[in-house]
Design a protein around this motif. Sequence first.
Motif, short mmCIF file in Angstrom:
data_model
loop_
_atom_site.label_atom_id
_atom_site.label_comp_id
_atom_site.label_asym_id
_atom_site.label_seq_id
_atom_site.Cartn_x
_atom_site.Cartn_y
_atom_site.Cartn_z
N LYS A 145 0.83 -1.20 0.00
CA LYS A 145 0.00 0.00 0.00
C LYS A 145 0.87 1.26 0.00
O LYS A 145 1.85 1.34 0.74
CB LYS A 145 -0.92 0.00 1.22
N SER A 178 -0.80 4.72 -1.01
CA SER A 178 -1.54 5.98 -1.03
C SER A 178 -2.95 5.80 -0.50
O SER A 178 -3.36 4.70 -0.13
CB SER A 178 -1.57 6.57 -2.45
N GLU A 179 -3.72 6.90 -0.50
CA GLU A 179 -5.05 6.90 0.09
C GLU A 179 -5.97 5.85 -0.54
O GLU A 179 -6.79 5.24 0.15
CB GLU A 179 -5.69 8.28 -0.05
N CYS A 191 -5.29 3.01 -1.44
CA CYS A 191 -4.93 1.66 -0.99
C CYS A 191 -5.51 1.32 0.38
O CYS A 191 -5.45 0.17 0.81
CB CYS A 191 -3.41 1.52 -0.91
N GLN A 192 -6.04 2.32 1.07
CA GLN A 192 -6.43 2.14 2.47
C GLN A 192 -7.35 0.94 2.68
O GLN A 192 -7.18 0.17 3.62
CB GLN A 192 -7.11 3.41 2.98
N HIS A 193 -8.35 0.80 1.81
CA HIS A 193 -9.29 -0.32 1.92
C HIS A 193 -9.21 -1.19 0.67
O HIS A 193 -10.22 -1.50 0.05
CB HIS A 193 -10.71 0.19 2.12
N CYS A 194 -8.02 -1.57 0.30
CA CYS A 194 -7.77 -2.32 -0.93
C CYS A 194 -8.64 -3.58 -1.03
O CYS A 194 -8.69 -4.40 -0.11
CB CYS A 194 -6.31 -2.71 -1.00
N TYR A 225 -6.62 -6.90 -0.71
CA TYR A 225 -6.31 -7.25 0.66
C TYR A 225 -7.55 -7.87 1.33
O TYR A 225 -7.44 -8.85 2.07
CB TYR A 225 -5.86 -6.02 1.44
N TYR A 226 -8.71 -7.26 1.09
CA TYR A 226 -9.95 -7.75 1.69
C TYR A 226 -10.24 -9.18 1.22
O TYR A 226 -10.52 -10.07 2.03
CB TYR A 226 -11.10 -6.83 1.33
N GLU A 242 -7.14 8.83 -7.25
CA GLU A 242 -8.27 8.68 -6.35
C GLU A 242 -8.73 9.98 -5.72
O GLU A 242 -9.85 10.08 -5.20
CB GLU A 242 -7.94 7.66 -5.25
N GLU A 280 -15.95 3.15 -3.83
CA GLU A 280 -15.17 2.16 -3.08
C GLU A 280 -16.07 1.06 -2.52
O GLU A 280 -17.25 1.28 -2.25
CB GLU A 280 -14.42 2.85 -1.94
N ARG A 315 -15.42 4.32 1.78
CA ARG A 315 -15.66 5.76 1.91
C ARG A 315 -16.68 6.19 0.85
O ARG A 315 -16.75 5.59 -0.22
CB ARG A 315 -14.34 6.51 1.73
#
Length: 293
Positions: free
Chosen positions: A13, A15-16, A18-21, A24-25, A127, A177, A183
Amino acid sequence: MHDIWNPWHGCIKISEGCQHCYMYYLDRMRDQDGSRIYKTSQFDYPIQKDRLGRYRIQSGELIRVCMTSDFFLEQADQWRPEAWDLMHQRPDVMFFLLTKRPERVADCLPHDWGNGWDNIWLNVTCENQRRADERMPLLLDLPFKHKGVMCAPFVGPVSLAPYLDGGQVEQVICGGENYDGARPCHFEWVQALQKECVSRDIRFCFLETGTVFIKDGKRYRMPLKQVQSEMALKAGLNHPGRPIRFHLTDRFGLEIPRDALYVPHYRPSCERCSGKLTCNGCSDCGKCEAKEK
């Protein structure tokens, strides 16, 4: 999916966005670690053949690359030259590259790149405005014949106007997202970006609303991606823009006739999908029929 090639999997990750990629989930749902980077078993997908000796990927198809990683990820430097070679072997196929690391691109190009290969399409993620102002100048300075922008996850208003006037950008895609802590995406952000593209006749695709969508001050929660896509389509913001033409050839440099190129086909359910504008068509996997039963 037949239009995705993931030569490696896993990412870091940065940048912003990537926060809730989503990768990854989804990895976490499979008890895996999205930060573990490895070469996949489908590395040679572009040159795989069927039982009759025909390429599985047909001439004229659009293949999205590294959708569970970043093609210009530093940890993949050892594999990238071979991946470039595979794409070079298929000048009859369009490869869609998406990156959050445009600062690394110039140093990661093949030695015979020149002004770019006709079948490669470089896209950067923007983003929010901070990342647009950081990445767009880099994109415009890079030697690629096809360029595009992905505003997804759309987590803040973005104006691309200063970067669209030169005519280099052929397509802009945006979408909200999903998954962990999604978000909100605001409809007015989408409308403003669409107007910038339409005024310059650049292809624009509002791919999906995202899980949390705000319109006219009202907050909507739509966890189903199919519903998100249908709502995005109903907004009526998609714009085909100027035709995007790729010069596709065989390995000897001879142009492939149009009637020999892959023609995407769609099912009735595809007519409700906002992503059809940028889609490679149905793969006939049978999943649609299974859901309807």
